[in-house]
Enzyme design. Structure first.
Site, short mmCIF file in Angstrom:
data_model
loop_
_atom_site.label_atom_id
_atom_site.label_comp_id
_atom_site.label_asym_id
_atom_site.label_seq_id
_atom_site.Cartn_x
_atom_site.Cartn_y
_atom_site.Cartn_z
N CYS A 127 90.45 46.23 -43.84
CA CYS A 127 90.22 45.60 -42.53
C CYS A 127 89.08 44.58 -42.53
CB CYS A 127 89.95 46.68 -41.49
SG CYS A 127 88.77 47.93 -42.01
N HIS A 247 85.72 45.30 -35.44
CA HIS A 247 84.67 45.07 -36.43
C HIS A 247 84.00 43.71 -36.14
CE1 HIS A 247 86.07 48.45 -38.57
NE2 HIS A 247 86.54 47.92 -39.66
#
Ligand code: 2RA
Length: 342
Positions: A127, A247
């Site tokens: 990710c 994130h």
């Protein structure tokens, strides 16, 4: 044309996001098989007006399947070969095959051509790597990148539904004056666990011999593979933060030649899947608050690194479960459909 689709890991955070995105993006499926471990087998999932029963994954689960979306985890290594043998193309979100030279590692906006070289398995990158290369690629197309220094601020969704539940429970407990219980973060299988609520944990995944964490090494190794440039020098520090699902990353990039801020801005703004949110005078910059649940990654705080030549800093945020996992994988499938590769 419609495709027969299996989702392995259908009950987890990434599996659930596959379902959301299949509906949202009108993914053309004729059959949907929801697979998981024996623990979740028998569970009913209502999806687009139909009730599906989650099946236990076995070697025979992939008969007649065209596209197998693997949400990640240990099951990938075991079942990917069975799915390929059954004639399915596997798009895998685990780290099992990412660095295998026979397996393309793909972010569709960055290196879609690699998809064509697949031999049954296509790997979805980590990710934090996916999110970072979305910002690097448009800049790399302006001038060759020499060195990258990245620090991440990673949401608890990276540790799955359990990571999100842990943060929620800790916040509730601490707000009620009780102790916070920690069982999942930083790494479930390691002996020590730390509270993430109102804290930061500078460890994502296990430590390697070189004192980097595995997550940091994924960012380094996978970026070189996706950008097809082993000469890239990259160093990373990955940190877990008490945010649910997006994130964020602070990225410093040094180029071989000068690029102007205007050119960088224009290239980032024009890149598919990127929104430039960069207006300091109006206090406008990306935050997990804006990118959570969204499709695009956002970039801001773009500025010259005044400590050296030919270098820029930027800040990038993206939903880890979407672009960092399920969305990227589904985009790979969409690319294959659009180019008649499946
Ligand atoms: C994390 N990299 O954020 C993981 C998820 N793939 O923990």
């Amino acid at each position: 044309k419609k495709y027969r689709v299996a989702i392995l890991g259908a009950t987890g955070a990434v599996g659930q996001e596959f379902l959301n995105l299949i509906e949202e993006r009108k993914f053309p499926f004729s059959e949907l098989r929801l697979l998981a471990s024996s623990r979740s087998a028998g569970k009913k999932i209502a999806f687009m007006g139909k009730e599906y029963t989650v099946e236990e994954t076995t070697a025979d689960s992939f008969a007649g399947i065209d596209i197998a979306l693997f949400a990640g985890g240990a099951a990938s290594k075991e079942f990917a070969p069975h799915a390929v043998k059954a004639g399915a193309v596997v798009i895998d979100n685990s780290s099992a095959f990412r660095m295998d030279p026979e397996v393309p590692l793909v972010v569709p906006e960055v290196n879609p051509e690699a998809i064509k070289k697949h031999k049954g398995i296509i790997a979805n990158p980590n990710c934090s790597t996916i999110i970072m290369v979305m910002g690097l690629k448009p800049l790399y197309d302006l001038a060759k990148i020499r060195r990258i220094v990245v620090s991440t601020y990673q949401a608890v969704s990276g540790a799955g539904k359990e990571g999100m539940a842990e943060l929620e429970e800790q916040v509730a407990a601490l707000s009620a004056g009780k102790d916070a219980e920690a069982n999942i973060l930083p790494v479930g299988k390691l002996p020590k666990h730390y509270q993430i609520a109102f804290n930061l944990i500078p460890q994502i995944d296990v430590f390697m011999d070189n004192l980097y964490t595995k997550e940091e090494m994924k960012m380094i190794d996978e970026t070189k593979k996706i950008m097809e440039d082993d000469s890239l020098r990259i160093t990373a520090t990955t940190v877990r933060v008490p945010v649910y699902r997006s994130h964020a990353e602070s990225v410093n990039v040094e180029f071989e030649s000068e690029i102007s801020l205007d050119a960088a801005r224009a290239a980032l703004a024009a890149f598919p899947g990127v929104i430039l949110r960069d207006n300091p005078s109006q206090q406008e910059y990306p935050m997990p608050l804006f990118t959570s649940g969204k499709t695009d990654v956002e970039i801001g705080r773009l500025r010259r690194d005044e400590s050296t030549d030919n270098a820029l800093n930027f800040w990038i945020c993206g939903d880890q479960i979407r672009k960092g996992a399920a969305l990227n994988a589904l985009q790979i499938a969409e690319y294959m459909i659009a180019h008649e590769l499946v």
